[in-house]
Design a protein around this motif. Structure first.
Motif, PDB file in Angstrom:
ATOM      1  N   VAL A   1     -38.638 -10.269 -19.842  1.00 38.40           N
ATOM      2  CA  VAL A   1     -38.235 -11.673 -19.846  1.00 38.40           C
ATOM      3  C   VAL A   1     -39.004 -12.378 -20.958  1.00 38.40           C
ATOM      4  N   VAL A   2     -38.263 -12.964 -21.899  1.00 39.88           N
ATOM      5  CA  VAL A   2     -38.889 -13.718 -22.983  1.00 39.88           C
ATOM      6  C   VAL A   2     -38.533 -15.183 -22.764  1.00 39.88           C
ATOM      7  N   GLU A   3     -39.521 -15.967 -22.426  1.00 44.44           N
ATOM      8  CA  GLU A   3     -39.284 -17.375 -22.031  1.00 44.44           C
ATOM      9  C   GLU A   3     -40.579 -18.146 -22.277  1.00 44.44           C
ATOM     10  N   ASP A   4     -40.465 -19.278 -22.967  1.00 49.06           N
ATOM     11  CA  ASP A   4     -41.675 -20.033 -23.305  1.00 49.06           C
ATOM     12  C   ASP A   4     -42.096 -21.004 -22.208  1.00 49.06           C
ATOM     13  N   ASN A   5     -41.173 -21.324 -21.309  1.00 47.68           N
ATOM     14  CA  ASN A   5     -41.524 -22.255 -20.242  1.00 47.68           C
ATOM     15  C   ASN A   5     -42.134 -21.490 -19.062  1.00 47.68           C
ATOM     16  N   GLN A   6     -43.379 -21.810 -18.756  1.00 49.49           N
ATOM     17  CA  GLN A   6     -44.125 -21.034 -17.775  1.00 49.49           C
ATOM     18  C   GLN A   6     -43.477 -21.029 -16.393  1.00 49.49           C
TER      19      GLN A   6
ATOM     20  N   GLU B   1     -42.032 -17.741 -14.512  1.00 50.28           N
ATOM     21  CA  GLU B   1     -42.498 -17.282 -13.197  1.00 50.28           C
ATOM     22  C   GLU B   1     -41.343 -17.139 -12.216  1.00 50.28           C
ATOM     23  N   LEU B   2     -40.426 -18.108 -12.260  1.00 50.56           N
ATOM     24  CA  LEU B   2     -39.266 -18.040 -11.363  1.00 50.56           C
ATOM     25  C   LEU B   2     -38.472 -16.757 -11.596  1.00 50.56           C
ATOM     26  N   LEU B   3     -38.195 -16.481 -12.858  1.00 50.44           N
ATOM     27  CA  LEU B   3     -37.411 -15.294 -13.192  1.00 50.44           C
ATOM     28  C   LEU B   3     -38.160 -14.014 -12.830  1.00 50.44           C
ATOM     29  N   CYS B   4     -39.432 -13.965 -13.214  1.00 47.01           N
ATOM     30  CA  CYS B   4     -40.207 -12.747 -12.961  1.00 47.01           C
ATOM     31  C   CYS B   4     -40.364 -12.488 -11.465  1.00 47.01           C
ATOM     32  N   ASP B   5     -40.641 -13.540 -10.707  1.00 49.96           N
ATOM     33  CA  ASP B   5     -40.798 -13.375  -9.257  1.00 49.96           C
ATOM     34  C   ASP B   5     -39.508 -12.849  -8.630  1.00 49.96           C
ATOM     35  N   TRP B   6     -38.403 -13.423  -9.052  1.00 52.23           N
ATOM     36  CA  TRP B   6     -37.117 -12.998  -8.490  1.00 52.23           C
ATOM     37  C   TRP B   6     -36.834 -11.544  -8.852  1.00 52.23           C
ATOM     38  N   LEU B   7     -37.057 -11.191 -10.100  1.00 51.43           N
ATOM     39  CA  LEU B   7     -36.787  -9.816 -10.549  1.00 51.43           C
ATOM     40  C   LEU B   7     -37.675  -8.814  -9.817  1.00 51.43           C
ATOM     41  N   GLU B   8     -38.934  -9.163  -9.638  1.00 50.00           N
ATOM     42  CA  GLU B   8     -39.841  -8.261  -8.911  1.00 50.00           C
ATOM     43  C   GLU B   8     -39.380  -8.091  -7.471  1.00 50.00           C
ATOM     44  N   ALA B   9     -38.960  -9.202  -6.863  1.00 56.81           N
ATOM     45  CA  ALA B   9     -38.471  -9.137  -5.480  1.00 56.81           C
ATOM     46  C   ALA B   9     -37.215  -8.270  -5.389  1.00 56.81           C
ATOM     47  N   GLU B  10     -36.451  -8.225  -6.468  1.00 52.54           N
ATOM     48  CA  GLU B  10     -35.237  -7.393  -6.513  1.00 52.54           C
ATOM     49  C   GLU B  10     -35.558  -5.924  -6.790  1.00 52.54           C
ATOM     50  N   GLY B  11     -36.819  -5.647  -7.075  1.00 56.90           N
ATOM     51  CA  GLY B  11     -37.214  -4.255  -7.261  1.00 56.90           C
ATOM     52  C   GLY B  11     -37.335  -3.791  -8.701  1.00 56.90           C
ATOM     53  N   TYR B  12     -37.262  -4.719  -9.629  1.00 57.97           N
ATOM     54  CA  TYR B  12     -37.392  -4.338 -11.035  1.00 57.97           C
ATOM     55  C   TYR B  12     -38.852  -4.348 -11.461  1.00 57.97           C
ATOM     56  N   GLU B  13     -39.138  -3.522 -12.470  1.00 56.73           N
ATOM     57  CA  GLU B  13     -40.421  -3.615 -13.136  1.00 56.73           C
ATOM     58  C   GLU B  13     -40.265  -4.706 -14.198  1.00 56.73           C
ATOM     59  N   VAL B  14     -41.171  -5.657 -14.212  1.00 55.66           N
ATOM     60  CA  VAL B  14     -40.984  -6.836 -15.053  1.00 55.66           C
ATOM     61  C   VAL B  14     -42.073  -6.949 -16.110  1.00 55.66           C
ATOM     62  N   LEU B  15     -41.619  -7.179 -17.342  1.00 57.41           N
ATOM     63  CA  LEU B  15     -42.522  -7.469 -18.448  1.00 57.41           C
ATOM     64  C   LEU B  15     -42.215  -8.892 -18.883  1.00 57.41           C
TER      65      LEU B  15
END
Ligand code: MN
Length: 130
Positions: free
Chosen positions: A7-12, A16-30
């Protein structure tokens, strides 16, 4: 194995929203918050898919996808633009730059899930390294 999503995003907060959701979905998140870090992450981590904020502060996020499409070992990585700018001209610019699709902000997670299901390969992770 888990799919790795960058996830490339400058707004913190958005990041966080995107990364948290992706992790909850089972993805490895960078994650990365600017072009330089995004480029490094793509090169060194070879994610299976990139979610790309089109406007990274003063930087044009689309230059990252343009760069990816020029790299023989990376060019097949699906890149989904995330943008508040959904005007027709922007859509054309986003797709022309090499993004596979775009998702409007604020992100509808049901729509995001549909896009991930569509753009991530079904069975195995693609071999992006050579
Ligand atoms: Mn932004």
């Amino acid at each position: 194995m888990k799919y790795r999503i960058l996830v490339v995003e400058d707004n913190q907060l958005n990041l966080e929203l995107l990364c948290d959701w992706l992790e909850a979905e089972g993805y490895e998140v960078l994650s990365a918050t600017d072009l330089q870090a995004g480029t490094t992450a793509v090169q060194t981590q070879q994610p299976h898919l990139v979610l790309l904020d089109v406007k990274l502060g003063d930087e044009d996020g689309l230059s990252l996808v343009a760069w990816i499409r020029e790299q023989p070992n990376l060019l097949r990585i699906p890149v989904l633009a995330v943008t508040a700018h959904a005007m027709l001209t922007d859509q054309e610019r986003i797709l022309h730059a090499g993004c596979n699709a775009w998702i409007p902000k604020p992100v509808d997670f049901k729509l995001l899930r549909e896009h991930l299901d569509r753009w991530l390969p079904d069975r195995e992770a693609p071999s992006v390294s050579s």
